[in-house]
Design a protein around this motif. Structure first.
Motif, PDB file in Angstrom:
ATOM      1  N   UNK A 128       0.831  -1.213   0.000  1.00 21.00           N
ATOM      2  CA  UNK A 128       0.000   0.000   0.000  1.00 21.00           C
ATOM      3  C   UNK A 128       0.856   1.250   0.000  1.00 21.00           C
ATOM      4  N   UNK A 129       1.987   1.158   0.726  1.00 25.12           N
ATOM      5  CA  UNK A 129       2.776   2.360   0.972  1.00 25.12           C
ATOM      6  C   UNK A 129       3.220   3.024  -0.327  1.00 25.12           C
ATOM      7  N   UNK A 130       3.684   2.217  -1.276  1.00 24.60           N
ATOM      8  CA  UNK A 130       4.174   2.770  -2.545  1.00 24.60           C
ATOM      9  C   UNK A 130       3.174   3.713  -3.176  1.00 24.60           C
ATOM     10  N   UNK A 131       1.993   3.186  -3.560  1.00 24.10           N
ATOM     11  CA  UNK A 131       1.015   4.043  -4.232  1.00 24.10           C
ATOM     12  C   UNK A 131       0.571   5.233  -3.384  1.00 24.10           C
ATOM     13  N   UNK A 132       0.425   5.020  -2.070  1.00 24.45           N
ATOM     14  CA  UNK A 132      -0.057   6.135  -1.238  1.00 24.45           C
ATOM     15  C   UNK A 132       0.977   7.251  -1.204  1.00 24.45           C
TER      16      UNK A 132
ATOM     17  N   UNK B  75       3.691   7.711  -3.235  1.00 30.42           N
ATOM     18  CA  UNK B  75       3.926   8.259  -4.576  1.00 30.42           C
ATOM     19  C   UNK B  75       2.777   9.160  -4.990  1.00 30.42           C
ATOM     20  N   UNK B  76       1.558   8.681  -4.709  1.00 36.82           N
ATOM     21  CA  UNK B  76       0.380   9.475  -5.063  1.00 36.82           C
ATOM     22  C   UNK B  76       0.400  10.825  -4.372  1.00 36.82           C
ATOM     23  N   UNK B  77       0.776  10.825  -3.075  1.00 37.98           N
ATOM     24  CA  UNK B  77       0.799  12.092  -2.344  1.00 37.98           C
ATOM     25  C   UNK B  77       1.858  13.023  -2.915  1.00 37.98           C
TER      26      UNK B  77
ATOM     27  N   UNK C 271      -3.752   1.534  -9.985  1.00 38.52           N
ATOM     28  CA  UNK C 271      -2.432   1.170 -10.509  1.00 38.52           C
ATOM     29  C   UNK C 271      -1.401   1.161  -9.392  1.00 38.52           C
ATOM     30  N   UNK C 272      -0.687   0.031  -9.196  1.00 35.15           N
ATOM     31  CA  UNK C 272       0.393   0.085  -8.212  1.00 35.15           C
ATOM     32  C   UNK C 272       1.632  -0.690  -8.587  1.00 35.15           C
TER      33      UNK C 272
END
Lengths: 255, 267
Positions: A192-196, A198-200, B88-89
């Motif tokens: 989860x950490x990656x997308x959260x 990176x998204x932020x 997407x991840x």
């Protein structure tokens, strides 16, 4: 959207008061017990703080905070009561331990000061919208950039929390087990950490551009969207508090 | 394939989003339409097991949704999210599409095959090693569709598939839907693009304020002018044109209209 602010909407005198006056009260609650170290003064301050919380009808909201604070204070009371150097007067024994009066009085002194400070901060936090507080500080000369940073924390954290939820949903939808025992949940948490994050970060760039487009860095004088929250007696309250502090000082020096 | 009975849901007490929904969804491709906030996405999330119903039951292929985790349900029902950025991840297009199949326990070779097939369907098979975040919004959306298609579920739900799509993109999605239908899969969508509904979906369900107010063959639904109006939904452009010209027939596509006109002329 969810909010991480503890602000509680009520219609009371304390809510109507301007944020700066409440900051003055925090100053008061911090300084008085230092200027006048007597435990009686601390008790008076604590009672005052609790009365304000009751008047603002937010006392219930303080219970979780106070119970956490009490937990820590309890350890202070036990440690100081049992082991403070200079402990002489025995109050009572239980088993191999002896509780002393000096340590206990000292610990109570600490406890009252802490409760006093915590309640002063709770009055501010529970009865003031973060944006109102920041805006009145900016009006008083705080840089609007720093003001923005403070407010954005209150916006970004709930945003990250909700994007975390959406991403978990997306992962569950594609067959990743996220419910169940601790191990499964830990395993689900890491990807989860990656997308959260990176998204932020990506959002930060967009946000910066959006701010720039709307003239965040413009040099001219700024106006405010909201009307200033005016409290009729704010000058009286602020000068009263200053006078109180001055009196305390005078008392300390002269008496 | 899906049976919904007596279903109600609320995010906050006293503020119901769905009220007593009864639906029987069969093999026909189905579009769910309605105003924003009508409860469409909530309904789909309940089907998918992402939310648990307050009241009522959902059965998917005779399995009770309540007793399954969303991850287990992923094997029979796939959902393409509205916002591709939420979905997407992975760092590579191919990995992204393989994520679902691998989670379902399909072996790597088969997963790669599924992924390649799905990517070919949406026309992204020449971008396997690209980072999905470098794709354009419409390509990202197609990628998300591919990554759910690759899971080869019996039911596929598309949330707003035509967002950000140009003509070419819409044609690609039409092709995907057609292929899925040919494979006997149930395709469902939540959508605001009525022309797209008329062209691609056999059944249409209209939601309004948490209730199903209209349900039936798409042609029948788009003929109910007054009910559509009360749900703040507009019929497709060609349907409105036909109606304004005074035809009794309800047209769904431009081709239909032209054919009808030609026949009329020949008579």
């Amino acid at each position: 959207m969810r909010s991480i602010s503890l602000y509680t909407e009520r219609n009371t005198v304390i809510h109507a008061m301007d944020p700066i006056s409440k900051l003055f009260y925090i100053l008061f609650a911090l300084l008085i017990p230092i200027i006048l170290p007597s435990i009686k003064v601390s008790i008076v301050c604590v009672v005052l703080g609790l009365i304000f919380l009751l008047v603002a009808r937010v006392f219930k909201k303080t219970i979780p905070v106070f119970s956490f604070v009490f937990l820590i204070l309890l350890t202070v009371i036990i440690i100081q009561g049992l082991f403070r150097p200079g402990n002489q007067t025995t109050l009572f024994h239980f088993g191999p331990f002896t509780l002393y009066k000096e340590g206990l009085m000292f610990a109570f002194g600490v406890a009252f000061r802490v409760i006093n400070i915590v309640s002063a901060f709770m009055i501010l936090i529970l009865t003031t919208k973060p944006s109102d507080l920041v805006e009145s500080l900016v009006r008083k000369g705080l840089s609007s950039k720093i003001g923005y940073v403070i407010i954005s924390v209150f916006q970004i954290i709930p945003e990250m929390m909700s994007s975390m939820e959406t991403i978990t949903d997306a992962q569950r939808s594609r067959g990743m087990e996220t419910e169940g025992n601790l191990q499964t949940r830990m395993k689900a948490f890491l990807p989860l950490l990656g997308p959260v994050i990176l998204g932020s970060l990506a959002n930060t760039k967009e946000r910066a551009m959006a701010l720039e487009v709307r003239g965040f860095n413009s040099k001219g004088p700024k106006t405010y969207l909201l009307e200033e929250k005016k409290y009729r007696y704010s000058k009286v309250v602020q000068w009263g508090i200053l006078l109180g502090i001055a009196c305390a000082l005078a008392w300390r020096i002269l008496v | 394939m899906i049976t919904v009975s007596n279903l109600s849901y609320a995010y906050q007490k006293g503020n119901p989003v769905l009220i007593d929904i009864h639906l029987n969804i069969d093999q026909r491709s189905t579009a769910i339409i309605g105003q924003n906030g009508a409860g469409k996405t909530t309904f789909v999330k309940l089907l998918k097991g992402l939310l648990k119903p307050f009241e009522g039951e959902v059965f998917i292929q005779n399995q009770q949704v309540k007793n399954r985790t969303a991850a287990e349900l992923a094997k029979i029902i796939g959902l393409v999210f509205q916002n591709p950025n939420d979905q997407i991840f992975k760092n590579k297009v191919l990995d992204e599409v393989m994520f679902g199949p691998l989670n379902m326990g399909i072996d790597k070779q088969q997963a790669t095959e599924n992924a390649m097939e799905a990517l070919e369907m949406v026309g992204l098979h020449d971008k396997l090693d690209m980072n999905p975040h470098d794709l354009s919004l419409s390509e990202k959306k197609l990628l998300c569709i591919a990554s759910v298609v690759a899971m080869d579920t019996n039911i596929i739900i598309l949330d707003e598939p035509t967002i950000a799509q140009d003509y070419q993109g819409k044609e690609t999605i039409k092709k995907v839907i057609k292929t899925l239908k040919e494979k006997n899969k149930l395709v469902m969508t939540i959508i605001h693009d009525m022309d797209f509904v008329a062209e691609n979906f056999e059944r249409t369900i209209v939601f309004n304020e948490g209730k199903v107010i209209l349900d039936g063959d798409t042609r029948f639904v788009f003929a109910q002018k007054d009910i559509l109006k009360s749900a703040h939904v507009e019929a497709p452009e060609i349907t409105k044109l036909g109606e304004k010209l005074g035809y009794r027939k309800t047209f769904l596509t431009i081709e239909e209209f032209i054919d009808y006109k030609n026949q009329e002329r020949n008579l």
